[in-house]
Design a protein around this motif. Sequence first.
Motif, PDB file in Angstrom:
ATOM      1  N   LYS A 113      39.913  47.275  54.264  1.00 43.88           N
ATOM      2  CA  LYS A 113      40.298  46.697  52.981  1.00 43.88           C
ATOM      3  C   LYS A 113      40.960  47.751  52.104  1.00 43.88           C
ATOM      4  CE  LYS A 113      35.710  47.234  50.905  1.00 43.88           C
ATOM      5  NZ  LYS A 113      34.568  46.482  50.379  1.00 43.88           N
ATOM      6  N   VAL A 114      41.632  47.256  51.092  1.00 38.12           N
ATOM      7  CA  VAL A 114      42.302  48.084  50.098  1.00 38.12           C
ATOM      8  C   VAL A 114      41.575  47.885  48.776  1.00 38.12           C
ATOM      9  CG1 VAL A 114      44.453  48.371  48.797  1.00 38.12           C
ATOM     10  CG2 VAL A 114      44.527  47.939  51.259  1.00 38.12           C
ATOM     11  N   VAL A 115      41.326  48.984  48.064  1.00 34.29           N
ATOM     12  CA  VAL A 115      40.654  48.911  46.779  1.00 34.29           C
ATOM     13  C   VAL A 115      41.578  49.467  45.709  1.00 34.29           C
ATOM     14  CG1 VAL A 115      38.701  49.738  45.411  1.00 34.29           C
ATOM     15  CG2 VAL A 115      38.354  49.080  47.797  1.00 34.29           C
ATOM     16  N   VAL A 116      41.707  48.718  44.614  1.00 35.32           N
ATOM     17  CA  VAL A 116      42.526  49.145  43.488  1.00 35.32           C
ATOM     18  C   VAL A 116      41.628  49.247  42.263  1.00 35.32           C
ATOM     19  CG1 VAL A 116      44.511  48.595  42.028  1.00 35.32           C
ATOM     20  CG2 VAL A 116      44.558  48.004  44.469  1.00 35.32           C
ATOM     21  N   PHE A 117      41.615  50.428  41.657  1.00 32.53           N
ATOM     22  CA  PHE A 117      40.879  50.663  40.414  1.00 32.53           C
ATOM     23  C   PHE A 117      41.893  50.695  39.282  1.00 32.53           C
ATOM     24  CE2 PHE A 117      38.310  52.740  43.687  1.00 32.53           C
ATOM     25  CZ  PHE A 117      37.048  52.234  43.414  1.00 32.53           C
ATOM     26  N   LEU A 118      41.823  49.719  38.380  1.00 36.02           N
ATOM     27  CA  LEU A 118      42.748  49.660  37.254  1.00 36.02           C
ATOM     28  C   LEU A 118      42.023  50.041  35.972  1.00 36.02           C
ATOM     29  CD1 LEU A 118      44.707  46.361  38.001  1.00 36.02           C
ATOM     30  CD2 LEU A 118      45.530  48.712  38.198  1.00 36.02           C
ATOM     31  N   HIS A 119      42.417  51.146  35.398  1.00 32.47           N
ATOM     32  CA  HIS A 119      41.854  51.632  34.147  1.00 32.47           C
ATOM     33  C   HIS A 119      42.838  51.404  33.004  1.00 32.47           C
ATOM     34  CE1 HIS A 119      41.179  54.772  31.082  1.00 32.47           C
ATOM     35  NE2 HIS A 119      39.913  54.507  31.307  1.00 32.47           N
ATOM     36  N   SER A 120      44.085  51.766  33.230  1.00 40.60           N
ATOM     37  CA  SER A 120      45.108  51.625  32.200  1.00 40.60           C
ATOM     38  C   SER A 120      45.492  50.158  32.043  1.00 40.60           C
ATOM     39  CB  SER A 120      46.354  52.422  32.598  1.00 40.60           C
ATOM     40  OG  SER A 120      47.424  52.154  31.711  1.00 40.60           O
ATOM     41  N   GLY A 121      45.723  49.769  30.833  1.00 44.02           N
ATOM     42  CA  GLY A 121      46.198  48.415  30.569  1.00 44.02           C
ATOM     43  C   GLY A 121      47.703  48.344  30.442  1.00 44.02           C
ATOM     44  N   ASP A 122      48.395  49.480  30.677  1.00 49.53           N
ATOM     45  CA  ASP A 122      49.852  49.482  30.602  1.00 49.53           C
ATOM     46  C   ASP A 122      50.411  48.491  31.608  1.00 49.53           C
ATOM     47  OD1 ASP A 122      49.642  51.482  28.717  1.00 49.53           O
ATOM     48  OD2 ASP A 122      50.290  53.085  30.079  1.00 49.53           O
TER      49      ASP A 122
ATOM     50  N   GLY B 220      49.350  47.971  40.433  1.00 54.03           N
ATOM     51  CA  GLY B 220      48.071  47.740  41.101  1.00 54.03           C
ATOM     52  C   GLY B 220      47.985  46.371  41.753  1.00 54.03           C
ATOM     53  N   LEU B 221      48.425  45.340  41.035  1.00 53.76           N
ATOM     54  CA  LEU B 221      48.402  43.993  41.613  1.00 53.76           C
ATOM     55  C   LEU B 221      49.416  43.865  42.743  1.00 53.76           C
ATOM     56  CD1 LEU B 221      47.918  41.753  38.436  1.00 53.76           C
ATOM     57  CD2 LEU B 221      46.185  42.616  40.030  1.00 53.76           C
ATOM     58  N   SER B 222      50.526  44.596  42.647  1.00 50.54           N
ATOM     59  CA  SER B 222      51.520  44.590  43.730  1.00 50.54           C
ATOM     60  C   SER B 222      50.953  45.227  44.995  1.00 50.54           C
ATOM     61  CB  SER B 222      52.789  45.328  43.293  1.00 50.54           C
ATOM     62  OG  SER B 222      53.433  44.650  42.248  1.00 50.54           O
ATOM     63  N   ILE B 223      50.191  46.302  44.826  1.00 51.82           N
ATOM     64  CA  ILE B 223      49.534  46.939  45.974  1.00 51.82           C
ATOM     65  C   ILE B 223      48.579  45.946  46.635  1.00 51.82           C
ATOM     66  CG2 ILE B 223      47.864  48.713  46.640  1.00 51.82           C
ATOM     67  CD1 ILE B 223      49.176  50.477  44.394  1.00 51.82           C
ATOM     68  N   ALA B 224      47.776  45.276  45.823  1.00 54.85           N
ATOM     69  CA  ALA B 224      46.841  44.283  46.359  1.00 54.85           C
ATOM     70  C   ALA B 224      47.598  43.149  47.041  1.00 54.85           C
ATOM     71  CB  ALA B 224      45.934  43.753  45.247  1.00 54.85           C
TER      72      ALA B 224
ATOM     73  N   VAL C 102      40.072  44.374  43.548  1.00 53.17           N
ATOM     74  CA  VAL C 102      40.619  44.969  42.334  1.00 53.17           C
ATOM     75  C   VAL C 102      39.475  45.097  41.342  1.00 53.17           C
ATOM     76  CG1 VAL C 102      42.268  44.696  40.438  1.00 53.17           C
ATOM     77  CG2 VAL C 102      42.898  43.945  42.755  1.00 53.17           C
ATOM     78  N   TYR C 103      39.285  46.305  40.823  1.00 54.42           N
ATOM     79  CA  TYR C 103      38.235  46.572  39.838  1.00 54.42           C
ATOM     80  C   TYR C 103      38.898  46.920  38.508  1.00 54.42           C
ATOM     81  CZ  TYR C 103      35.038  46.550  43.733  1.00 54.42           C
ATOM     82  OH  TYR C 103      34.305  46.165  44.834  1.00 54.42           O
ATOM     83  N   LEU C 104      38.465  46.235  37.446  1.00 54.98           N
ATOM     84  CA  LEU C 104      39.050  46.414  36.124  1.00 54.98           C
ATOM     85  C   LEU C 104      38.125  47.209  35.211  1.00 54.98           C
ATOM     86  CD1 LEU C 104      40.235  42.738  35.572  1.00 54.98           C
ATOM     87  CD2 LEU C 104      41.584  44.661  36.432  1.00 54.98           C
ATOM     88  N   PHE C 105      38.707  48.209  34.570  1.00 55.79           N
ATOM     89  CA  PHE C 105      37.982  49.048  33.629  1.00 55.79           C
ATOM     90  C   PHE C 105      38.761  49.121  32.320  1.00 55.79           C
ATOM     91  CE2 PHE C 105      37.397  50.451  37.948  1.00 55.79           C
ATOM     92  CZ  PHE C 105      36.022  50.488  38.077  1.00 55.79           C
ATOM     93  N   TRP C 106      38.096  49.441  31.264  1.00 52.07           N
ATOM     94  CA  TRP C 106      38.638  49.719  29.946  1.00 52.07           C
ATOM     95  C   TRP C 106      39.844  48.870  29.581  1.00 52.07           C
ATOM     96  CZ3 TRP C 106      36.494  52.607  26.090  1.00 52.07           C
ATOM     97  CH2 TRP C 106      35.350  53.331  26.442  1.00 52.07           C
ATOM     98  N   TRP C 107      41.016  49.471  29.477  1.00 55.14           N
ATOM     99  CA  TRP C 107      42.179  48.791  28.904  1.00 55.14           C
ATOM    100  C   TRP C 107      42.763  47.752  29.849  1.00 55.14           C
ATOM    101  CZ3 TRP C 107      40.294  50.136  24.819  1.00 55.14           C
ATOM    102  CH2 TRP C 107      39.963  51.440  24.508  1.00 55.14           C
ATOM    103  N   ALA C 108      42.622  47.956  31.126  1.00 51.47           N
ATOM    104  CA  ALA C 108      43.058  46.921  32.069  1.00 51.47           C
ATOM    105  C   ALA C 108      42.157  45.695  31.919  1.00 51.47           C
ATOM    106  CB  ALA C 108      43.022  47.444  33.502  1.00 51.47           C
TER     107      ALA C 108
ATOM    108  N   VAL D  44      35.861  53.394  52.050  1.00 50.56           N
ATOM    109  CA  VAL D  44      37.212  52.844  51.973  1.00 50.56           C
ATOM    110  C   VAL D  44      38.191  53.993  51.792  1.00 50.56           C
ATOM    111  CG1 VAL D  44      38.785  51.378  50.666  1.00 50.56           C
ATOM    112  CG2 VAL D  44      36.428  50.642  51.041  1.00 50.56           C
ATOM    113  N   VAL D  45      39.158  54.058  52.674  1.00 52.95           N
ATOM    114  CA  VAL D  45      40.156  55.122  52.621  1.00 52.95           C
ATOM    115  C   VAL D  45      41.301  54.765  51.682  1.00 52.95           C
ATOM    116  CG1 VAL D  45      41.791  56.445  54.008  1.00 52.95           C
ATOM    117  CG2 VAL D  45      39.550  55.870  54.936  1.00 52.95           C
ATOM    118  N   ASP D  46      41.725  53.518  51.716  1.00 54.92           N
ATOM    119  CA  ASP D  46      42.881  53.091  50.918  1.00 54.92           C
ATOM    120  C   ASP D  46      42.434  52.676  49.517  1.00 54.92           C
ATOM    121  OD1 ASP D  46      44.625  53.562  53.011  1.00 54.92           O
ATOM    122  OD2 ASP D  46      44.373  51.536  53.814  1.00 54.92           O
ATOM    123  N   ARG D  47      42.338  53.683  48.645  1.00 55.37           N
ATOM    124  CA  ARG D  47      41.947  53.480  47.244  1.00 55.37           C
ATOM    125  C   ARG D  47      43.100  53.906  46.352  1.00 55.37           C
ATOM    126  NH1 ARG D  47      35.841  55.079  46.233  1.00 55.37           N
ATOM    127  NH2 ARG D  47      34.994  54.835  48.302  1.00 55.37           N
ATOM    128  N   PHE D  48      43.349  53.099  45.343  1.00 59.38           N
ATOM    129  CA  PHE D  48      44.428  53.410  44.405  1.00 59.38           C
ATOM    130  C   PHE D  48      43.859  53.386  42.998  1.00 59.38           C
ATOM    131  CE2 PHE D  48      46.194  51.651  48.227  1.00 59.38           C
ATOM    132  CZ  PHE D  48      47.297  52.455  48.473  1.00 59.38           C
TER     133      PHE D  48
END
Length: 136
Positions: free
Chosen positions: A7-16, A23-27, A39-45, A130-134
């Motif tokens: 699986k691929v894991v995307v950590f989104l912190h920035s809300g830019d 991040g969503l394109s990677i997913a 996809v994991y959402l933090f703070w501004w994202a 998980v190796v594929d983390r962004f």
Amino acid sequence: MSPTSPKVVVFLHSGDYDRVHQGLSIAAAAVASGRRAEVYLFWWALERFLQDRLDEPDFQPPREDVADRFETRRMPTLRALLEHLRESGLCTVQGCTGSLAALGSEAEADKGTIDGWVGWTAILQRTAGVVDRFYL
């Protein structure tokens, strides 16, 4: 998906907008190739999702040239990417409970397009190995 397709894991912190779009394109690329994505959402994202700001590119600093290209090239909005991820059945979007509390947004937890809420203990368990983390 084969058992060897990690699986691929995307950590989104920035809300830019550009970072969330990336991040969503990677997913989306992951699920298009039959891989699961988380996809994991933090703070501004997380705040962007809770406020449902998924439709209009709002680049900071403002970049009208880029926003115009998004429109003329019919690049997908954040909402369109999210709908693609949902339709795939291969992606989940999780919000961080700590970020929710830090934002003071607990009353908004039922809003938005978030599949569930997790803390760091669960995130670490779910993403172990998980190796594929962004990180964006």
